[in-house]
Design an enzyme around this catalytic site. Structure first.
Site, short mmCIF file in Angstrom:
data_model
loop_
_atom_site.label_atom_id
_atom_site.label_comp_id
_atom_site.label_asym_id
_atom_site.label_seq_id
_atom_site.Cartn_x
_atom_site.Cartn_y
_atom_site.Cartn_z
N ASP A 1 0.79 -1.24 0.00
CA ASP A 1 0.00 0.00 0.00
C ASP A 1 0.82 1.30 0.00
O ASP A 1 0.50 2.23 0.74
CB ASP A 1 -0.95 0.01 1.20
N LYS B 1 -7.34 -4.14 -2.59
CA LYS B 1 -7.93 -4.74 -1.39
C LYS B 1 -8.67 -3.69 -0.58
O LYS B 1 -8.45 -2.48 -0.74
CB LYS B 1 -6.86 -5.42 -0.53
N CYS C 1 -2.20 -2.28 8.21
CA CYS C 1 -2.03 -3.34 7.21
C CYS C 1 -0.77 -4.19 7.45
O CYS C 1 -0.78 -5.40 7.18
CB CYS C 1 -2.03 -2.75 5.81
#
Length: 244
Positions: free
Chosen positions: A62, A121, A153
């Site tokens: 990410d 996601k 995450c």
């Protein structure tokens, strides 16, 4: 069961009602296959946390446009880019995720992840969306984990990987959070759960293993300059009770 870096297996006769012979259950049906190939030192001594290219994978989590405001974001992306360059030289596979890319944007170009197909996601853990990447690599032992945010995450991914029996190596100079308190406590939490905290250069040198490695000269060029400061000295000083 596994404890204190050693693996023990207890075998005993088990009588099951469903066995018409009334004898012990076949041993083969009660022993799980090892997670790592037996020739791999990581399989023999899991507590050591060794990493080798043939049983490792790089997770890039990410690092997207809308996270640019995050503290130390340029520094951790720079370090993650080093990890990716080395992974490509050594044939270590890499997977890339993006959290809700419709709102948070694409992966930043400075990561150098061209050629990697990002997995979108919404869940915090990377594991559910990259499940097939894990399943297709039965030899996998170690996951090298970079990205953000550490308390979200990264932490969720680490716990899911540990729950699968994989070794997790958190690249501490390639992970950050908006809050450095969250970053610090998340690193401590992962360490408590069994993850290894490592620097990028430490992991890179473990992967190479030998200055005679045919790719060492190229890798030496990548790591010759010190990694950029991402505030780690302040997190790991001697007064920090979370790492005693």
């Amino acid at each position: 069961w596994a404890e204190a870096g050693q693996v023990s297996i207890r075998c005993e006769a088990v009588t099951r009602p469903g066995n018409p012979e009334g004898g012990p259950e076949p041993l083969k049906s009660r022993l799980r296959e090892p997670l790592c190939p037996p020739q791999d030192m990581a399989a023999v001594r899991p507590g050591l946390g060794r990493v080798v290219p043939g049983s490792s994978i790089l997770f890039l989590c990410d690092m997207q446009e809308k996270f640019r405001h995050t503290v130390y974001f340029p520094q951790i992306v720079s370090v993650a880019a080093r990890m990716l360059k080395v992974a490509r030289l050594l044939g270590v596979p890499a997977v890339l995720t993006e959290q809700y890319p419709q709102g948070l944007g694409p992966t930043v170009p400075e990561l150098g992840a061209e050629g990697l197909q990002p997995w979108p996601k919404t869940c915090f853990s990377m594991v559910p969306v990259v499940q097939q990447e894990l399943d297709m690599r039965p030899q996998l032992c170690s996951v090298l984990l970079c990205g953000l945010e550490t308390q979200a995450c990264i932490l969720h991914t680490a716990l899911d990987l540990l729950d699968r029996g994989l070794q997790v190596h958190v690249v501490v100079d390639a992970c950050t959070s908006r809050s450095q308190v969250d970053r610090l406590v998340a690193l401590s939490r992962m360490r408590q759960s069994g993850a290894f905290l490592s620097t990028s250069e430490g992991l890179i040198l473990q992967l190479v293993g030998d200055a005679a490695h045919p790719q060492f000269k190229e890798i030496q060029k990548i790591i010759k300059d010190p990694t950029p400061d991402s505030g780690l000295l302040g997190l790991f000083n001697g007064q920090n009770p979370l790492f005693h």
